[in-house]
Write a protein that holds these residues in place. Structure first.
Motif, PDB file in Angstrom:
ATOM      1  N   ARG A  19     -37.505  -8.991  -7.626  1.00 35.44           N
ATOM      2  CA  ARG A  19     -36.832 -10.263  -7.354  1.00 35.44           C
ATOM      3  C   ARG A  19     -35.460 -10.200  -8.008  1.00 35.44           C
ATOM      4  O   ARG A  19     -35.279  -9.479  -8.990  1.00 35.44           O
ATOM      5  CB  ARG A  19     -37.650 -11.422  -7.925  1.00 35.44           C
ATOM      6  CG  ARG A  19     -39.037 -11.557  -7.282  1.00 35.44           C
ATOM      7  CD  ARG A  19     -40.027 -12.245  -8.218  1.00 35.44           C
ATOM      8  NE  ARG A  19     -41.401 -12.143  -7.694  1.00 35.44           N
ATOM      9  CZ  ARG A  19     -42.214 -11.123  -7.924  1.00 35.44           C
ATOM     10  NH1 ARG A  19     -41.805 -10.100  -8.651  1.00 35.44           N
ATOM     11  NH2 ARG A  19     -43.442 -11.112  -7.425  1.00 35.44           N
ATOM     12  N   PRO A  20     -34.482 -10.944  -7.503  1.00 32.31           N
ATOM     13  CA  PRO A  20     -33.178 -10.949  -8.169  1.00 32.31           C
ATOM     14  C   PRO A  20     -33.319 -11.308  -9.643  1.00 32.31           C
ATOM     15  O   PRO A  20     -34.110 -12.187 -10.004  1.00 32.31           O
ATOM     16  CB  PRO A  20     -32.398 -12.023  -7.401  1.00 32.31           C
ATOM     17  CG  PRO A  20     -33.043 -12.069  -6.054  1.00 32.31           C
ATOM     18  CD  PRO A  20     -34.498 -11.793  -6.297  1.00 32.31           C
ATOM     19  N   ASP A  21     -32.578 -10.626 -10.495  1.00 36.68           N
ATOM     20  CA  ASP A  21     -32.652 -10.879 -11.924  1.00 36.68           C
ATOM     21  C   ASP A  21     -32.268 -12.327 -12.223  1.00 36.68           C
ATOM     22  O   ASP A  21     -31.176 -12.772 -11.852  1.00 36.68           O
ATOM     23  CB  ASP A  21     -31.704  -9.924 -12.659  1.00 36.68           C
ATOM     24  CG  ASP A  21     -31.727 -10.135 -14.154  1.00 36.68           C
ATOM     25  OD1 ASP A  21     -32.826 -10.149 -14.729  1.00 36.68           O
ATOM     26  OD2 ASP A  21     -30.649 -10.320 -14.752  1.00 36.68           O
ATOM     27  N   GLY A  25     -28.564 -12.448 -11.537  1.00 38.56           N
ATOM     28  CA  GLY A  25     -28.554 -12.371 -10.079  1.00 38.56           C
ATOM     29  C   GLY A  25     -28.516 -10.956  -9.553  1.00 38.56           C
ATOM     30  O   GLY A  25     -28.381 -10.746  -8.342  1.00 38.56           O
ATOM     31  N   ARG A  27     -29.312  -7.682  -7.853  1.00 42.68           N
ATOM     32  CA  ARG A  27     -30.271  -7.474  -6.775  1.00 42.68           C
ATOM     33  C   ARG A  27     -31.161  -6.268  -7.030  1.00 42.68           C
ATOM     34  O   ARG A  27     -32.343  -6.288  -6.737  1.00 42.68           O
ATOM     35  CB  ARG A  27     -29.541  -7.308  -5.426  1.00 42.68           C
ATOM     36  CG  ARG A  27     -30.509  -7.362  -4.237  1.00 42.68           C
ATOM     37  CD  ARG A  27     -31.220  -8.716  -4.196  1.00 42.68           C
ATOM     38  NE  ARG A  27     -32.382  -8.761  -3.317  1.00 42.68           N
ATOM     39  CZ  ARG A  27     -33.610  -8.418  -3.657  1.00 42.68           C
ATOM     40  NH1 ARG A  27     -33.851  -7.934  -4.867  1.00 42.68           N
ATOM     41  NH2 ARG A  27     -34.618  -8.538  -2.826  1.00 42.68           N
ATOM     42  N   GLN A  28     -30.590  -5.188  -7.572  1.00 50.34           N
ATOM     43  CA  GLN A  28     -31.419  -4.037  -7.938  1.00 50.34           C
ATOM     44  C   GLN A  28     -32.091  -4.323  -9.273  1.00 50.34           C
ATOM     45  O   GLN A  28     -31.512  -4.983 -10.146  1.00 50.34           O
ATOM     46  CB  GLN A  28     -30.560  -2.771  -8.023  1.00 50.34           C
ATOM     47  CG  GLN A  28     -31.301  -1.476  -8.319  1.00 50.34           C
ATOM     48  CD  GLN A  28     -32.369  -1.139  -7.315  1.00 50.34           C
ATOM     49  OE1 GLN A  28     -33.508  -1.587  -7.479  1.00 50.34           O
ATOM     50  NE2 GLN A  28     -32.030  -0.391  -6.283  1.00 50.34           N
ATOM     51  N   THR A  29     -33.320  -3.858  -9.422  1.00 55.00           N
ATOM     52  CA  THR A  29     -34.050  -4.097 -10.665  1.00 55.00           C
ATOM     53  C   THR A  29     -33.296  -3.479 -11.841  1.00 55.00           C
ATOM     54  O   THR A  29     -33.027  -2.270 -11.844  1.00 55.00           O
ATOM     55  CB  THR A  29     -35.460  -3.486 -10.589  1.00 55.00           C
ATOM     56  OG1 THR A  29     -36.163  -4.080  -9.495  1.00 55.00           O
ATOM     57  CG2 THR A  29     -36.223  -3.720 -11.876  1.00 55.00           C
TER      58      THR A  29
END
Length: 430
Positions: A19-21, A25, A27-29
């Motif tokens: 999920r977005p951080d 925010g 997008r990649q973990t």
């Protein structure tokens, strides 16, 4: 009420668990490179340590980057939960740890990775455990090997090194009749080609080092729980069904239900064995899994083409690939691994041991390494490397005799790989 959408494998391999951080925010973990996590207050800390609340305490136990990988692998396998650890070998010990005790045994396939045979035949003796090795094509022998001290049955879906495909449905029936969990090493097949839980397995282990990461950068392992095995049906698994002294008498299966084995793996296994996966390794593996289906399709297509070519070559005695129509395991492979029989197989070279050594030393594209499942094509002579510690009888039983080389087909141009094998075979069999 809105129905939960059912996503395909290609979507899940990118999105499951991620999920977005929430902080940035991203997008990649993110790589959460931290050892510890701040508690909200003393009550929060106590709840976490009592397993009354799920959260982060210390990265030996849980880490947000690793947690995403665990959820993704569990989702792709169709399991209830997963625990990631430092290597495939660590995953095997982690898988057995809640089940075994002094004097207990595991029934294991003779067709297994050489390191697994050594770990099971030698190393686990130091814990007071033992292993009985059986040809899993002989179902009556598997059943006969089970005794009152057996606590698990272990095999590989597609065996390393020979590409042999196990009849998981038949072995699962034997395990069910004995009220034992079937543990399947699904490293070589990956969940894209085979999902052992659909064939009756209770647990799955992976060396994430191989196809899941796919780029030869980091080691890792995973233990996946189906969530369907009844740990309380007998008194064979007290670690899961009986009170745990370290948690004030908590009973894992009674408290956590389908997630009992997963919680035990974290709260006891990682806590005490410390076989932790680091967050950077988890990050690399997450990126690898995003292209798993694309890579496996190319791996399989290349393997079919190259195995067919090798089978007709007069310098070759035998090819073991289950994806060949001539293979005795072809029909089984279509049932167990409907999308393909993987990209790992062995080749018996005319000229024996010496010819094998010359072959691996004269290839240009293939890399001579002790690994498999890389995007690059790899080759190994098991009798002089991974299976060197076994006697010749054990080597032959594992499909790794002196005249055999193991080939892991990559995703390069298949014609280039054939040309490389051709020239090296000319030198090796001159």
């Amino acid at each position: 009420m809105t129905d939960t959408p059912t996503y395909g494998f290609d979507t899940l391999q990118i999105h499951a668990g991620a999920r977005p951080d929430p902080a940035t925010g991203a997008r990649q973990t993110p790589i959460y490179q931290t050892t510890a996590y701040v508690f909200r207050d003393t009550d929060h800390a106590a709840a976490l340590f009592n397993l009354q609340e799920v959260g982060y305490i210390y990265s030996r136990l849980t880490n947000p980057t690793v947690a995403v990988l665990q959820e993704r692998i569990a989702t792709l396998e169709g399991g209830a939960g997963a625990v990631c650890c430092s290597s495939g070998h660590a995953a095997q010990i982690m898988a057995l740890f809640p089940l075994m005790g002094p004097g207990l045994n595991v029934v294991a396939s003779t067709r297994a990775y050489g390191g697994t045979i050594t770990q099971f035949s030698q190393t686990i003796k130091r814990f007071g455990w033992s292993a009985k090795f059986v040809d899993f094509d002989d179902e009556s022998a598997v059943a006969a090997a089970i005794d009152e001290n057996t606590r698990a049955i272990f095999c590989e879906s597609i065996a390393n090194p020979g590409g042999y495909v196990t009849d998981l449905d038949a072995i699962a029936k034997i395990a069910d009749a004995a009220q034992l969990p079937l543990i399947v090493d699904n490293t070589t097949a990956t969940p894209y080609l085979c999902q052992p839980f659909r064939h009756g397995a209770a647990l799955v282990v992976h060396s994430t080092t191989k196809y899941l990461t796919g780029n030869g950068t980091v080691t890792g392992g995973a233990v996946v729980d189906s969530g369907t095995f009844d740990w309380s049906a007998t008194d064979k698994f007290p670690s899961l069904s009986q009170p745990e002294p370290a948690y004030h008498g908590l009973k894992f299966h009674e408290t956590f239900g389908p997630l009992a084995y997963t919680f035990h793996g974290i709260a006891i296994g990682l806590r005490d064995l410390g076989m932790t996966m680091n967050p950077q390794a988890a990050h690399y593996t997450l990126m690898g899994i995003e292209t798993l289906s694309l890579r496996m399709e190319r791996h399989v297509a290349n393997a079919k083409k190259i195995a067919n070519w090798l089978e007709t070559d007069p310098r070759i005695d035998k090819v073991t690939y289950a994806g060949l129509p001539s293979s005795p395991y072809a029909k089984r492979a279509m049932r167990i691994c409907p999308k393909g029989a993987g990209a790992l197989f062995t080749v018996a070279v005319k000229g024996g041991y010496d010819a094998c050594v010359k072959l691996v030393e004269n290839l240009n594209i293939f890399s001579h390494v002790a690994n498999l499942g890389d995007a690059r094509s790899l080759i190994l002579h098991p009798a002089s490397t991974t299976h060197r510690q076994l006697n010749e009888e054990q080597q032959e039983a594992a499909g790794a005799g002196p005249s055999v080389v193991r080939i892991s087909i990559g995703i390069e141009d298949a014609d280039d790989l054939i040309a490389d094998l051709d020239q090296a075979l000319t030198v090796a069999t001159a």
